[in-house]
Design a protein around this motif. Structure first.
Motif, PDB file in Angstrom:
ATOM      1  N   THR A  89       0.838  -1.198   0.000  1.00 20.17           N
ATOM      2  CA  THR A  89       0.000   0.000   0.000  1.00 20.17           C
ATOM      3  C   THR A  89       0.870   1.244   0.000  1.00 20.17           C
ATOM      4  O   THR A  89       1.721   1.418   0.882  1.00 20.17           O
ATOM      5  N   VAL A  91       1.487   5.292  -2.504  1.00 19.97           N
ATOM      6  CA  VAL A  91       1.304   6.031  -3.753  1.00 19.97           C
ATOM      7  C   VAL A  91       2.482   5.683  -4.652  1.00 19.97           C
ATOM      8  O   VAL A  91       3.641   5.745  -4.218  1.00 19.97           O
ATOM      9  N   GLN A 111      -2.664   5.913  -6.306  1.00 17.19           N
ATOM     10  CA  GLN A 111      -2.787   5.253  -5.009  1.00 17.19           C
ATOM     11  C   GLN A 111      -3.089   3.765  -5.189  1.00 17.19           C
ATOM     12  O   GLN A 111      -4.032   3.394  -5.901  1.00 17.19           O
ATOM     13  N   THR A 113      -3.989   0.554  -2.767  1.00 17.73           N
ATOM     14  CA  THR A 113      -4.359   0.133  -1.424  1.00 17.73           C
ATOM     15  C   THR A 113      -4.666  -1.358  -1.441  1.00 17.73           C
ATOM     16  O   THR A 113      -5.511  -1.808  -2.213  1.00 17.73           O
TER      17      THR A 113
END
Length: 116
Positions: A89, A91, A111, A113
């Motif tokens: 996780t 950017v 991003q 996640t």
């Protein structure tokens, strides 16, 4: 020089994503490119690198799970990420690498996640 990253999202552990980065304003085909990532509160680290000739190198924890590739005709570099883990996780950013140093021109990133 401009980089536009895309392809991030929310994925469950063990899932896959393919990131794309479109580059403009540089002579893409002769430059080494890299994917970096930055998790909250941590520094930005190199994830993978691909030379102008297509040779690749990866950070240890990504070896075997991530694959970097490029399409010089489209000025685009990709990062295929498989078997994603929560610790992935972050950017994700791309950049041109000169020697061992990225340029100061960073895009917005995308991003990623990884969560159940």
């Amino acid at each position: 020089v401009q980089f536009v990253e895309s392809g991030g999202g929310l994925v469950q552990p063990g899932g896959s994503l393919r990131l794309s980065c479109a580059a403009s304003g540089s002579i893409f085909s002769i430059e080494d490119m890299g994917w970096y990532r930055q998790a909250p509160g941590k520094q930005r680290d190199l994830v993978a690198r691909i030379t102008s000739r297509g040779s690749t190198m990866y950070a240890d924890s990504m070896e075997g799970r991530f694959t970097i590739s490029r399409d010089n005709a489209k000025n685009t570099v990709y990062l295929q990420m498989n078997d994603l883990k929560p610790e992935d996780t972050a950017v994700y950013f791309c950049n041109t690498i000169v020697g061992t140093i990225p340029t100061p021109y960073w895009g917005q990133g995308t991003q990623v996640t990884v969560s159940s």
